[in-house]
Design an enzyme around this catalytic site. Structure first.
Site, PDB file in Angstrom:
ATOM      1  N   SER A 198       0.733  -1.294   0.030  1.00 25.07           N
ATOM      2  CA  SER A 198      -0.176   0.061   0.060  1.00 25.07           C
ATOM      3  C   SER A 198       0.742   1.243  -0.074  1.00 25.07           C
ATOM      4  CB  SER A 198      -0.876   0.092   1.311  1.00 25.07           C
ATOM      5  OG  SER A 198      -1.584  -1.253   1.460  1.00 25.07           O
ATOM      6  N   SER A 221      -3.995  -3.129  -2.633  1.00 23.68           N
ATOM      7  CA  SER A 221      -3.182  -1.995  -2.304  1.00 23.68           C
ATOM      8  C   SER A 221      -4.312  -1.217  -1.491  1.00 23.68           C
ATOM      9  CB  SER A 221      -2.469  -1.291  -3.456  1.00 23.68           C
ATOM     10  OG  SER A 221      -1.751  -0.091  -2.864  1.00 23.68           O
ATOM     11  N   ASP A 267      -4.307   2.536  -0.915  1.00 19.59           N
ATOM     12  CA  ASP A 267      -3.763   3.857  -1.160  1.00 19.59           C
ATOM     13  C   ASP A 267      -4.868   5.054  -0.727  1.00 19.59           C
ATOM     14  OD1 ASP A 267      -2.088   2.313  -3.087  1.00 19.59           O
ATOM     15  OD2 ASP A 267      -3.982   2.108  -4.300  1.00 19.59           O
TER      16      ASP A 267
END
Length: 391
Positions: free
Chosen positions: A268, A306, A308
């Site tokens: 991430s 991920s 983000d």
């Protein structure tokens, strides 16, 4: 498993400037970037913003949950020098496989009421509780009535389980206290420090990076904890560096990483954006939404695995927060905001690159090795594409 003594590093020293790190930064390698950075090329170019790290490195060999090896830490970004004074803020998530606590109240209230803390995924709870305890002891909250107050800290995370005993919960309250209390203005140490200690970025060592841009009378600063991406997608200065490093192997390494295949692409990125421009919360959300453009310039795309997550705050409009009275605030025209949006994208790209340039090869739990970005190879590739600036 063999253990060394605990290395606890509060990188910024309370009451004194941060010690400049010895590792080169991306511009030192001749990597070109657009835009005009501030004097430190760091988030601390925004006056009043302070950064502190606590880094924990202990042990080597086979993983023993609860004992180590440990490759982790915590980073604190404090918006304003002085006492309790919330700042306007906004947040945004490109892909939500991650955590940033407190953002529901940031969205609802428009204010960030304390530091932004960044650590590993499974230490969010410990850091959250410790930040509340620190706030209580430091009387860093404004009570509703005598002895009555509440706190919803902003704590963000990325996953460092490839190198760290992440299920051992090694980030304790003393580490959180040290990061907050040591936070200082000045140069920000980058790479494998603080919350970024055990992180991996584009299959190379990642971690903490920072950059800034000057926009007229204002400054935009960015700090990242990068732990995302794979080598094949890596771009640097627009060049497909990752593709040209697919077969690169560090001395003594195997395919660039030991124990890496099952982890490839998992991770991430957290981005913290600071500015002194007079922006209101909805405008700060617009800044946060430009961080993905900087990530995209490096080949990132927000994969399924991920997290983000991005937060932006403004140190302008001092005194806007209070419990009773109306406030008069200044707001930048939307027609004037575009250069700040561009600056956010530019500084995000450079901050990620700085993190990768600063971070060096690390061996962690079970002998897992993550190589540092090979500086000479990057320079060779950029030169071949006429993208290398003279140093």
């Amino acid at each position: 498993m063999r253990f060394s003594s605990l290395l606890l590093v509060a990188v910024s020293l309370a009451g004194s400037p941060l010690v400049a790190q010895e590792a080169p930064r991306a511009r030192d390698l001749g990597i070109p970037f657009p835009g005009d950075p501030g004097s430190l090329n760091a988030i601390t170019d925004v006056a009043g913003v302070r950064v502190g790290h606590t880094t924990i490195i202990e042990g080597e060999g086979a993983l023993v949950v609860g004992e180590g090896p440990v490759r982790t830490g915590v980073t604190a970004v404090i918006p304003r020098t002085g006492g309790y004074e919330p700042v306007f803020a906004g947040w945004y998530s490109l892909n939500g496989n991650g955590e940033m606590t407190g953002t529901t109240w940031v969205e609802e209230s428009g204010f960030l009421e304390g530091p932004v803390m960044i650590t590993n995924t499974h230490s969010v709870g410990n850091v959250h509780a410790a930040t509340i305890e620190w706030s209580r002891d430091a009387e860093a909250n404004h009570p509703i009535a005598p002895g009555i107050w509440w706190s919803l800290p902003v704590v963000a995370e990325t996953w460092d389980g490839r190198l760290n005993d992440i299920n051992g919960f090694h980030v304790k309250k003393e580490h959180v206290f040290a990061a907050i209390e040591s936070a200082s203005s000045g140069p920000v140490t980058e790479g494998s420090v603080g919350g970024g200690t055990g992180m991996v970025c584009n299959s190379f060592k990642g971690g903490i990076g920072t950059s800034s841009r000057l926009v007229g009378d204002y400054t935009v600063g960015v700090l990242v904890q990068c732990n995302y991406g794979r080598r094949p997608e890596l771009l640097i200065a627009g060049v497909p560096v990752g593709q040209e490093l697919l077969d690169w192997t560090p001395a003594g390494g195997a395919g660039g990483s030991v124990g890496g295949s099952e982890f490839d692409g998992l991770g991430s990125i957290i981005v913290v954006v600071a500015t002194d421009a007079p922006l209101l919360p909805h405008q700060l959300k617009r800044l946060a939404r430009r961080a993905p453009i900087g990530i995209g310039r490096m080949g990132g795309y927000g994969s399924n695995s991920s997290g983000d997550i991005f937060i932006a705050f403004s140190t302008a409009n001092s005194g806007a927060w209070n419990r009773g009275d109306n406030s008069t605030v200044e707001m930048m025209s939307n027609d004037a905001i575009s250069p700040l949006l561009l600056a956010t994208a530019q500084a995000t790209e450079e901050a990620i690159t700085n993190a990768m340039v600063a971070a060096r090869t690390m061996v962690g739990r079970d002998g897992n090795m993550v190589p540092g970005l090979p500086h000479d190879e990057v320079r060779r590739i950029l030169a071949a594409h006429n993208r290398l600036e003279s140093r």
